[in-house]
Design a protein around this motif. Structure first.
Motif, PDB file in Angstrom:
ATOM      1  N   UNK A   1       0.882  -1.170   0.000  1.00  0.00           N
ATOM      2  CA  UNK A   1       0.000   0.000   0.000  1.00  0.00           C
ATOM      3  C   UNK A   1       0.915   1.214   0.000  1.00  0.00           C
ATOM      4  N   UNK A   2       1.179   1.740  -1.193  1.00  0.00           N
ATOM      5  CA  UNK A   2       2.204   2.758  -1.337  1.00  0.00           C
ATOM      6  C   UNK A   2       1.829   3.755  -2.424  1.00  0.00           C
ATOM      7  N   UNK A   3       2.355   4.965  -2.304  1.00  0.00           N
ATOM      8  CA  UNK A   3       2.130   5.993  -3.323  1.00  0.00           C
ATOM      9  C   UNK A   3       3.212   5.940  -4.402  1.00  0.00           C
ATOM     10  N   UNK A   4       4.195   5.073  -4.241  1.00  0.00           N
ATOM     11  CA  UNK A   4       5.319   5.026  -5.161  1.00  0.00           C
ATOM     12  C   UNK A   4       4.985   4.211  -6.411  1.00  0.00           C
ATOM     13  N   UNK A   5       5.038   4.859  -7.573  1.00  0.00           N
ATOM     14  CA  UNK A   5       4.768   4.172  -8.836  1.00  0.00           C
ATOM     15  C   UNK A   5       5.637   2.920  -8.987  1.00  0.00           C
ATOM     16  N   UNK A   6       6.889   3.028  -8.564  1.00  0.00           N
ATOM     17  CA  UNK A   6       7.863   1.966  -8.799  1.00  0.00           C
ATOM     18  C   UNK A   6       7.531   0.676  -8.070  1.00  0.00           C
ATOM     19  N   UNK A   7       6.642   0.742  -7.071  1.00  0.00           N
ATOM     20  CA  UNK A   7       6.300  -0.446  -6.295  1.00  0.00           C
ATOM     21  C   UNK A   7       5.116  -1.204  -6.875  1.00  0.00           C
ATOM     22  N   UNK A   8       4.551  -0.702  -7.952  1.00  0.00           N
ATOM     23  CA  UNK A   8       3.410  -1.373  -8.565  1.00  0.00           C
ATOM     24  C   UNK A   8       3.910  -2.283  -9.682  1.00  0.00           C
ATOM     25  N   UNK A   9       3.659  -3.579  -9.511  1.00  0.00           N
ATOM     26  CA  UNK A   9       4.221  -4.569 -10.439  1.00  0.00           C
ATOM     27  C   UNK A   9       3.333  -4.809 -11.659  1.00  0.00           C
ATOM     28  N   UNK A  10       2.061  -4.625 -11.491  1.00  0.00           N
ATOM     29  CA  UNK A  10       1.110  -4.958 -12.553  1.00  0.00           C
ATOM     30  C   UNK A  10       0.369  -3.703 -12.988  1.00  0.00           C
ATOM     31  N   UNK A  11       0.363  -3.454 -14.291  1.00  0.00           N
ATOM     32  CA  UNK A  11      -0.215  -2.221 -14.835  1.00  0.00           C
ATOM     33  C   UNK A  11      -1.213  -2.526 -15.945  1.00  0.00           C
ATOM     34  N   UNK A  12      -2.259  -1.699 -16.012  1.00  0.00           N
ATOM     35  CA  UNK A  12      -3.158  -1.761 -17.144  1.00  0.00           C
ATOM     36  C   UNK A  12      -2.538  -1.081 -18.348  1.00  0.00           C
ATOM     37  N   UNK A  13      -3.225  -1.173 -19.470  1.00  0.00           N
ATOM     38  CA  UNK A  13      -2.677  -0.652 -20.722  1.00  0.00           C
ATOM     39  C   UNK A  13      -2.881   0.845 -20.883  1.00  0.00           C
ATOM     40  N   UNK A  14      -3.684   1.429 -20.006  1.00  0.00           N
ATOM     41  CA  UNK A  14      -3.947   2.861 -20.102  1.00  0.00           C
ATOM     42  C   UNK A  14      -5.219   3.144 -20.865  1.00  0.00           C
ATOM     43  N   UNK A  15      -5.904   4.210 -20.448  1.00  0.00           N
ATOM     44  CA  UNK A  15      -7.121   4.622 -21.133  1.00  0.00           C
ATOM     45  C   UNK A  15      -7.151   6.139 -21.237  1.00  0.00           C
ATOM     46  N   UNK A  16      -7.367   6.648 -22.431  1.00  0.00           N
ATOM     47  CA  UNK A  16      -7.335   8.095 -22.652  1.00  0.00           C
ATOM     48  C   UNK A  16      -8.647   8.723 -22.206  1.00  0.00           C
ATOM     49  N   UNK A  17      -8.515   9.773 -21.439  1.00  0.00           N
ATOM     50  CA  UNK A  17      -9.660  10.572 -21.014  1.00  0.00           C
ATOM     51  C   UNK A  17      -9.392  12.012 -21.438  1.00  0.00           C
ATOM     52  N   UNK A  18     -10.325  12.580 -22.192  1.00  0.00           N
ATOM     53  CA  UNK A  18     -10.182  13.948 -22.679  1.00  0.00           C
ATOM     54  C   UNK A  18     -11.338  14.778 -22.167  1.00  0.00           C
ATOM     55  N   UNK A  19     -11.004  15.894 -21.544  1.00  0.00           N
ATOM     56  CA  UNK A  19     -12.024  16.804 -21.022  1.00  0.00           C
ATOM     57  C   UNK A  19     -12.024  18.046 -21.906  1.00  0.00           C
TER      58      UNK A  19
END
Length: 122
Positions: free
Chosen positions: A102-120
């Motif tokens: 349970x961390x705010x550090x990006x580097x500690x996250x091993x599994x990532x989604x592919x990303x989704x674009x959101x445009x406002x």
């Protein structure tokens, strides 16, 4: 194979709402801390937006606190990011992630989604 698959991105008018989904496969999401991050065009990936621990505790960064909500549905093995009162500055590619910590550090996250674009934009 551990995988996170995002959905729900798109174009929204300022002030509108949008919910991003992130379905996990190959592992049980409820045992992990989960987080949402974003990367605006031409910029590096920001620090954490919102995170949620396996015990249900949550944290959201000041820039989105009160507007964004993180949640998970264990039965669907899916995590969500509900975004309200959206602003043009929220335009970015949004990523979900899972970690043993349970961390705010990006580097500690091993599994990532592919990303989704959101445009406002109006």
């Amino acid at each position: 194979q551990l995988q996170l698959v995002e959905s729900g991105g798109g174009l929204v008018q300022p002030g509108g709402s949008l919910r991003l989904s992130c379905a996990a496969s190959g592992f049980t999401l409820e045992h992990y801390a989960i987080g949402w991050f974003r990367q605006a065009p031409g910029k590096e990936r920001e620090g954490v937006l919102c995170i949620s621990n396996s015990d249900g505790s949550t944290y959201c960064a000041g820039s989105v606190k009160g507007r964004f909500t993180i949640s998970r549905d264990s039965a669907k093995n899916t995590m969500y990011l509900q975004k309200n009162s959206l602003k043009p500055g929220d335009t970015a590619n949004y990523y979900c992630a899972a970690s043993w910590l349970f961390t705010v550090l990006n580097s500690e996250y091993e599994n990532w989604g592919q990303g989704g674009q959101v445009t406002i934009s109006s």
